[in-house]
Design a protein around this motif. Sequence first.
Motif, mmCIF file in Angstrom:
data_model
loop_
_atom_site.group_PDB
_atom_site.id
_atom_site.type_symbol
_atom_site.label_atom_id
_atom_site.label_comp_id
_atom_site.label_asym_id
_atom_site.label_seq_id
_atom_site.Cartn_x
_atom_site.Cartn_y
_atom_site.Cartn_z
ATOM 1 N N GLU A 44 -14.734 -10.076 3.530
ATOM 2 C CA GLU A 44 -15.696 -10.626 2.583
ATOM 3 C C GLU A 44 -15.664 -9.864 1.262
ATOM 4 O O GLU A 44 -15.909 -10.432 0.205
ATOM 5 N N ARG A 45 -15.368 -8.578 1.337
ATOM 6 C CA ARG A 45 -15.272 -7.787 0.105
ATOM 7 C C ARG A 45 -14.019 -8.153 -0.675
ATOM 8 O O ARG A 45 -14.029 -8.210 -1.907
ATOM 9 N N ASN A 46 -12.924 -8.411 0.033
ATOM 10 C CA ASN A 46 -11.679 -8.787 -0.633
ATOM 11 C C ASN A 46 -10.881 -9.680 0.315
ATOM 12 O O ASN A 46 -10.376 -9.211 1.331
ATOM 13 N N ALA A 47 -10.775 -10.949 -0.019
ATOM 14 C CA ALA A 47 -10.117 -11.914 0.871
ATOM 15 C C ALA A 47 -8.663 -11.571 1.136
ATOM 16 O O ALA A 47 -8.104 -11.952 2.176
ATOM 17 N N ASP A 48 -8.031 -10.831 0.231
ATOM 18 C CA ASP A 48 -6.625 -10.478 0.428
ATOM 19 C C ASP A 48 -6.435 -9.374 1.471
ATOM 20 O O ASP A 48 -5.310 -8.938 1.715
ATOM 21 N N SER A 49 -7.523 -8.934 2.079
ATOM 22 C CA SER A 49 -7.429 -7.882 3.090
ATOM 23 C C SER A 49 -6.963 -8.404 4.446
ATOM 24 O O SER A 49 -6.408 -7.635 5.239
ATOM 25 N N LEU A 68 -6.183 -2.432 4.017
ATOM 26 C CA LEU A 68 -7.304 -1.851 3.285
ATOM 27 C C LEU A 68 -6.845 -1.642 1.850
ATOM 28 O O LEU A 68 -5.870 -0.925 1.594
ATOM 29 N N LEU A 69 -7.507 -2.293 0.922
ATOM 30 C CA LEU A 69 -7.168 -2.215 -0.493
ATOM 31 C C LEU A 69 -8.040 -1.129 -1.102
ATOM 32 O O LEU A 69 -9.230 -1.327 -1.338
ATOM 33 N N LEU A 70 -7.430 0.030 -1.331
ATOM 34 C CA LEU A 70 -8.164 1.257 -1.610
ATOM 35 C C LEU A 70 -8.157 1.625 -3.086
ATOM 36 O O LEU A 70 -7.138 1.463 -3.786
ATOM 37 N N ASN A 71 -9.281 2.151 -3.551
ATOM 38 C CA ASN A 71 -9.327 2.727 -4.890
ATOM 39 C C ASN A 71 -8.753 4.148 -4.840
ATOM 40 O O ASN A 71 -8.286 4.607 -3.796
ATOM 41 N N PRO A 88 -14.260 1.286 7.736
ATOM 42 C CA PRO A 88 -14.005 1.810 6.386
ATOM 43 C C PRO A 88 -15.238 1.754 5.487
ATOM 44 O O PRO A 88 -15.964 0.754 5.454
ATOM 45 N N GLN A 89 -15.465 2.827 4.765
ATOM 46 C CA GLN A 89 -16.594 2.890 3.852
ATOM 47 C C GLN A 89 -16.366 1.983 2.643
ATOM 48 O O GLN A 89 -15.295 1.982 2.050
ATOM 49 N N ASP A 90 -17.390 1.232 2.277
ATOM 50 C CA ASP A 90 -17.289 0.303 1.149
ATOM 51 C C ASP A 90 -16.921 1.017 -0.147
ATOM 52 O O ASP A 90 -16.250 0.442 -1.014
ATOM 53 N N GLU A 91 -17.355 2.258 -0.284
ATOM 54 C CA GLU A 91 -17.120 2.990 -1.538
ATOM 55 C C GLU A 91 -15.631 3.213 -1.811
ATOM 56 O O GLU A 91 -15.230 3.516 -2.929
ATOM 57 N N TYR A 92 -14.784 3.057 -0.776
ATOM 58 C CA TYR A 92 -13.356 3.285 -0.925
ATOM 59 C C TYR A 92 -12.556 1.983 -1.105
ATOM 60 O O TYR A 92 -11.335 2.029 -1.308
ATOM 61 N N VAL A 94 -11.693 -1.825 -2.856
ATOM 62 C CA VAL A 94 -11.815 -2.562 -4.120
ATOM 63 C C VAL A 94 -12.147 -4.016 -3.823
ATOM 64 O O VAL A 94 -11.788 -4.558 -2.769
ATOM 65 N N SER A 95 -12.829 -4.637 -4.740
ATOM 66 C CA SER A 95 -13.085 -6.070 -4.644
ATOM 67 C C SER A 95 -11.878 -6.822 -5.187
ATOM 68 O O SER A 95 -10.933 -6.213 -5.710
ATOM 69 N N GLN A 96 -11.893 -8.155 -5.102
ATOM 70 C CA GLN A 96 -10.690 -8.919 -5.426
ATOM 71 C C GLN A 96 -10.320 -8.856 -6.898
ATOM 72 O O GLN A 96 -9.154 -9.023 -7.260
#
Length: 379
Positions: A44-49, A68-71, A88-92, A94-96
């Motif tokens: 839901e945070r990033n559909a490409d995950s 996991l698409l990470l900052n 995984p913590q949301d803080e790590y 990225v959104s789409q």
Amino acid sequence: MQRAAAMVSVTNRLEPADVPRLLEAAGKAIGRLAEPGTVIRVAERNADSVWLFTRRGRSRPEGFMSALLLNEAGRSALFEGTLNLLDPQDEYLVSQHERPAAIYVWASFTPGVLAAGINRVMDRFDSPHYAEADIISTSFTLRGHRAMVRRGFEQGVWHGGRLIEDFYMIPRRPKTLSARMPSYATHDPVLRPTGIRVVNGFDDMMRVAAVRSAVYIGEQSCPYNEEFDGNDLAATHLLALVDNEPAGCMRLRFFGDFAKLERLAVRREFRTSRTAFQLVRASVALCREKGFRRIYGHAREDYLNFWQHFGFSLKENGAPFAFSDHVFVEMADDIEPSPTALSLKDDPYRLIRPEGAWHVPGPLEASAARHPDLQAARA
């Protein structure tokens, strides 16, 4: 492989109801995985995950690949062990609309023909939005190691001054690449048996000839005199190796204000890897290091999309033309010279180093040590 890929559909449209069933099937083969609610939250945070694979004629997905698409902080947390891989913590993440620093292959379950869909996902991660993110994975089996190597991953990641051998990586982030060897000089027969090097000897020229003979003469029935056209000794060649086995090659020729890329060839058994992509990127990097601002090439019409992937566009006023039983188009791209591009301002020793090895001392520098008076003159 193309036939298998046509039998698999790939989508990132996740139906929450499919998640528990897929995780249960994957868990039997992989082991403990994240809970369904966690997977849904990440998607839901990033559909490409999360990408779902479905065989043709089936109504429900039977496999998946998740990432996991990470900052930047998430990339560091992954290597430092503070990223919770089960939750995984949301803080790590990225959104789409954000560009990640790293793409970590979280889990992959692609039994049978479904594995053909992985290249579709990797193509997505090669798009401009993701092209500067390192791709990172892990493997704890010999089979997994070989799969990583065939796809162009390098074993071991340097982080915080130490080598972490449990991770595999395709380095693409500018910061990562700047700290590494040039992409055209990544092969070492012992330390990095999968990589690319500039051809500097007769043995490597034989390897290049073997690859091109297999691809162009063997597969495409190109006449010998057309494939080996008299330009090979007036060119620079790049050789790609997988586990020290010659897998692909590229020829570069240099003209007044442009460089020409040509004769890209990858053996059939290595075409599911990223060898072709790596050869093109390495060729462009070498041209930049030589100071060129424009590159030129000929693309078969049916392969034009591949070259456009790297920024090539059709040459102005160029018209299709034919040779060796295929129709080609002219293409060109503007590039920026490397910040370390060769120039007359360089130390003279750098300009006499072997082709493609300008980043390390050469044999003629070592020869100067035989004469202390010459060393003093240099100082």
